[in-house]
Design a protein around this motif. Structure first.
Motif, short mmCIF file in Angstrom:
data_model
loop_
_atom_site.label_atom_id
_atom_site.label_comp_id
_atom_site.label_asym_id
_atom_site.label_seq_id
_atom_site.Cartn_x
_atom_site.Cartn_y
_atom_site.Cartn_z
N PHE A 115 0.48 -1.58 -0.21
CA PHE A 115 -0.25 -0.30 0.19
C PHE A 115 0.55 1.94 -0.30
N SER A 116 2.23 1.58 0.53
CA SER A 116 2.69 2.06 0.94
C SER A 116 3.76 2.59 -0.56
N LEU A 117 3.89 1.47 -1.54
CA LEU A 117 3.96 1.56 -2.51
C LEU A 117 3.71 2.31 -3.85
N ARG A 118 2.19 2.75 -3.40
CA ARG A 118 1.23 2.64 -4.79
C ARG A 118 1.21 4.20 -5.59
N HIS A 119 1.65 5.18 -4.70
CA HIS A 119 2.49 6.68 -5.55
C HIS A 119 3.94 6.41 -6.14
N TYR A 120 4.55 5.59 -5.96
CA TYR A 120 5.98 5.59 -6.45
C TYR A 120 6.08 4.38 -7.76
N PHE A 121 5.28 4.17 -7.78
CA PHE A 121 5.30 3.54 -9.10
C PHE A 121 4.43 4.76 -10.48
N VAL A 122 3.91 5.34 -9.67
CA VAL A 122 2.96 6.33 -10.53
C VAL A 122 3.46 7.06 -10.98
N ARG A 123 5.23 7.33 -9.98
CA ARG A 123 5.99 8.88 -10.25
C ARG A 123 7.07 8.36 -10.72
#
Length: 316
Positions: free
Chosen positions: A84-92
């Motif tokens: 859940f913590s990585l959801r924004h990382y993969f977008v960025r």
């Protein structure tokens, strides 16, 4: 060790296709909404790949929804918090790849993602290797999509080599030459102690164990009609049999690596998932790994990458 990725990148078979439109005008015109939608698609696929790796069973020594494998410090809940913590990382990082950012930018995104992960897991390293491996694949997918290139495995691998291969090689050499300024990972310490290759070396070569071993076996098993889980188990055992997993070197040194490779090769030589009682054989390996506290985490990261590559080939 010097790795010549530049000469590899010049090989015609690894050169990504470029349309006449791209050569004349640069990036094709896409709305910001279209670009964002694609990056979100890739991020969801990356998260789904990590979840599929988590839910797979039997998976020798590794955490699953069934048990904690060889780990006393983490369970499936820890992995879910990390995911859940990585959801924004993969977008960025997909956005950064689409924009053609330098490796230094991708690296900083990965470092920030590690910090976010460790905060979510109270300091437990669940996905450090996956952050690097899947992050680079997401960046390559973004680069390809932004230039109307195929999202096939050869195109993604070529992009990794051509766009960031030299920087990855420099990064690998600098890590070996510069004294530790931050606390190094167990994998890095093991790679230095035993003089074996780690994630950086694998990436600098365009992830050969992923593209040349795991993915072909995964597709072969799928093509034989044995199903998604069987394909994943076969791919995992291929990885365990072939890579120098720094997680295993950290846990038990060369003897641990030899034991895992021996077990994996025996499973593959009997036919892998083509054998009627393959699940029982895989569970037997699982029990041995738990007893000896062995966990092939590097192979698990590359299995998640295999899921991701397979999924990317269906995106448009």
């Amino acid at each position: 060790m010097k790795i010549d990725v530049t000469s590899a990148a010049r090989h015609p078979a690894l050169r990504p296709p470029a349309s006449p439109q791209l050569r004349r005008h640069g990036l094709p015109q896409q709305s910001a909404r279209q670009q964002q939608a694609f990056c979100q698609q890739v991020a969801r696929l990356a998260l789904r790949s990590l979840y599929r790796e988590l839910q797979l069973y039997p998976k020798p020594g590794l955490v699953s929804l069934v048990d904690n494998g060889s780990h006393s410090d983490m369970d499936a809940g820890t992995f879910m918090r990390s995911l859940f913590s990585l959801r924004h990382y993969f977008v960025r990082i997909t956005q950064a790849g689409m924009a053609g950012k330098e490796f230094a930018v991708l690296r900083q995104l990965g470092i920030s993602a590690e910090q976010t992960m460790l905060k979510a897991t109270a300091g437990v390293n669940t996905h450090r290797g996956a952050i690097f491996c899947l992050g680079m694949l997401c960046a390559a997918a973004g680069y390809c999509h932004g230039r109307s290139m195929s999202l096939s495995a050869p195109a993604i691998r070529a992009t990794l080599l051509i766009q960031w291969g030299d920087a990855l090689t420099r990064h690998m050499q600098e890590r070996a030459a510069i004294p530790h300024c931050v606390e190094p990972s167990h994998g890095r310490l093991a790679a230095e102690k035993y003089a074996v290759s780690g994630a950086s070396e694998e990436a600098a070569l365009g992830f050969p164990s992923l593209f040349e071993a795991a993915l072909p076996r995964f597709l072969s098993t799928l093509g034989a009609g044995r199903g998604y889980d069987a394909a994943a188990v076969d791919a995992l055992f291929v990885l365990m049999a072939s890579i120098s997993d720094t997680n295993l070197y950290h846990r038990g040194g060369p003897a641990a690596v030899d034991k895992v490779k021996t077990c994996a090769r025996a499973f593959l030589e009997m036919g892998g998932s083509a054998t009627k009682d393959w699940r029982e054989h895989a569970i037997s390996c699982h029990k041995v790994f738990i007893q000896d506290k062995l966990s092939p985490g590097g192979a698990a990261d590359l299995l998640a990458a295999t899921y991701l590559l397979h999924g990317l080939s269906y995106l448009r």
